[in-house]
Design an enzyme around this catalytic site. Structure first.
Site, PDB file in Angstrom:
ATOM      1  N   ASP A  26       3.279  -6.730   3.535  1.00  0.00           N
ATOM      2  CA  ASP A  26       2.844  -5.707   4.484  1.00  0.00           C
ATOM      3  C   ASP A  26       2.733  -6.283   5.892  1.00  0.00           C
ATOM      4  OD1 ASP A  26       1.852  -3.377   5.535  1.00  0.00           O
ATOM      5  OD2 ASP A  26      -0.205  -3.742   4.894  1.00  0.00           O
ATOM      6  N   ASP A  62      -0.219   4.414   1.113  1.00  0.00           N
ATOM      7  CA  ASP A  62      -0.424   5.378   2.204  1.00  0.00           C
ATOM      8  C   ASP A  62       0.380   4.978   3.431  1.00  0.00           C
ATOM      9  OD1 ASP A  62      -2.155   3.113   2.577  1.00  0.00           O
ATOM     10  OD2 ASP A  62      -3.185   4.219   4.140  1.00  0.00           O
ATOM     11  N   HIS A  78       4.001   1.978  12.792  1.00  0.00           N
ATOM     12  CA  HIS A  78       2.988   2.826  13.447  1.00  0.00           C
ATOM     13  C   HIS A  78       3.572   3.567  14.654  1.00  0.00           C
ATOM     14  CE1 HIS A  78      -0.680   0.433  11.679  1.00  0.00           C
ATOM     15  NE2 HIS A  78       0.290   0.603  10.813  1.00  0.00           N
ATOM     16  N   HIS A 125       0.815  -1.216   0.000  1.00  0.00           N
ATOM     17  CA  HIS A 125       0.000   0.000   0.000  1.00  0.00           C
ATOM     18  C   HIS A 125       0.851   1.269   0.000  1.00  0.00           C
ATOM     19  CE1 HIS A 125       0.357   0.846   4.401  1.00  0.00           C
ATOM     20  NE2 HIS A 125       0.326  -0.465   4.554  1.00  0.00           N
ATOM     21  N   GLU A 128      -4.933   2.023   3.079  1.00  0.00           N
ATOM     22  CA  GLU A 128      -4.919   0.763   3.832  1.00  0.00           C
ATOM     23  C   GLU A 128      -5.042   1.040   5.314  1.00  0.00           C
ATOM     24  OE1 GLU A 128      -3.357  -2.728   5.977  1.00  0.00           O
ATOM     25  OE2 GLU A 128      -2.634  -0.674   6.034  1.00  0.00           O
TER      26      GLU A 128
HETATM   27 ZN   LIG Z   1       0.832  -1.633   6.296  1.00  0.00          ZN
END
Ligand SMILES: [Zn+2]
Length: 376
Positions: free
Chosen positions: A160, A75, A342, A73, A136
């Protein structure tokens, strides 16, 4: 510097976030052109979700039968503007005030490198389908709005997942958001508290006796948001709300837990004398691909060939693979060497990451040459 790494750093430095993947998309489109891939289109998913970029689909036609899909992805999470990558001791990280966006630009760089290697090898291969999604991180919205009807592949890999190369995510939970509103009775707290019924106490009783946290080896729940509507200490609280979520790799277990939750709230509320209103909604569908299925077998064979330990296990979050499975593609997640995604501590181990292009190349070649062994 290896091309996979310079591609990665270039895209990391391009600011992007969900619904604004434009800069990354434009770099990616140029790189696909450079690779000589002519079958490329951008769909209208961006307009549907209020963004400025669509999903990018590319196809490298093969001379051998069959097709395989690889995805990542475009984003990234917030705190992904102005990223300054730092390379030290075989690890790429940041100065510490942003994410790194190896989730998921690591995946995009790996796919580009894999295709580059494939072309350079001159070896015959099957068709390679590439899907680069938007949004995503905000509920798999790109893969939700993609039209799968022209996809020729039976297997799709989502590059991912955190972890070293070799980690295969073969399951992701089904999830639900759940809440319970508690309606009590207001009364003056000093002159007639016996006429009141505290919603705050009702909510506390519900939570104190609720089965939550780790429910079994594949199910969890969590209720971290508890708000009581009281605004003054001299009135009995007449409203409270409990909000949370539950997850399970087994959809029936999730539904059973929701039924238990509703029943528990109702009974506890009745006993205490408050009214209850529960609500829930399912999140993106989970998936569970058996360890002996073709998509997992293929990766285990590729990793054995690369001298990498294969590590198939269930994951705890959602990713585009959830939607691929839902749309009839057999799909698992693959790690590309990043950790602590994250967070501002996100980093990627180069010894893992630098081999991900080879992983893509070998996956396509092995699949092309042994189509029958990996038939879904
Ligand atoms: Zn991801």
């Amino acid at each position: 510097m290896e091309k996979i790494l310079s591609d990665f750093l270039e895209m990391v430095r391009a600011d992007a976030i969900s619904r604004d993947e434009r800069k990354v998309a434009d770099i990616l489109l140029a790189k696909l052109r450079e690779l000589g891939i002519t079958e490329v289109y951008e769909d209208d998913a961006g307009a549907k979700v209020g963004g400025n970029t669509g999903n990018i689909f590319a196809r490298l036609p093969g001379t051998l039968p069959g097709a395989i899909m690889i995805s990542s992805h475009m984003d990234r999470m917030p705190q992904g503007f102005g990223i300054e990558p730092v390379i030290e001791n075989g690890v790429v990280s940041t100065k510490g005030d942003t994410i790194l966006a190896a989730d998921d630009l690591g995946g995009i760089s790996a796919i580009l490198d894999g295709v580059r290697r494939l072309k350079e090898s001159g070896k015959p291969h099957c068709t390679v389908e590439m899907l680069f999604t938007i949004c995503e991180e905000v509920g798999l919205l790109g893969s939700l709005n993609f039209d799968y009807k022209d996809i020729k592949s039976e297997i799709a890999y989502a590059l991912d997942s955190p972890g070293h190369i070799g980690r295969i995510i073969l399951a992701a939970p089904h999830s639900a958001k759940i809440q319970c509103e508690v309606f009590g009775q207001a009364a003056h707290a000093g002159s007639e508290p016996e006429k009141g019924k505290s919603a705050a106490v009702g909510a506390a009783k519900i939570l104190a006796t609720l089965r939550e946290g780790r429910l079994d080896h594949e199910s969890t729940s969590n209720f971290p948001i508890v708000n009581a509507g009281g605004t003054a200490t001299n009135a009995v609280c007449d409203y409270a709300i409990i909000k949370g979520e539950a997850r399970s790799l087994d959809k029936q277990k999730l539904l059973d837990y929701i039924a238990y939750f509703e029943d528990h709230c109702k009974k506890t509320g009745e006993e205490f004398g408050v009214q209850i209103k529960t609500e829930w909604s399912l999140g993106s569908p989970g998936f569970k691909v058996p360890a002996d299925s073709p998509s997992v077998k293929l990766m285990c064979d590729v990793f054995a060939d690369m001298g990498v330990d294969a590590n198939p296990e269930a994951g705890g979050g959602g990713m585009d693979a959830n939607r691929f499975n839902y749309n009839g593609l057999q799909s698992v997640g693959l790690a590309t060497g990043y950790f602590a995604n994250h967070t501002t501590n996100e980093h990627v181990f180069l010894d893992s990451f630098l081999r991900t292009g080879e992983m893509v190349e070998k996956t396509v070649l092995r699949y092309s040459e042994n189509l029958e062994s990996y038939k879904v």
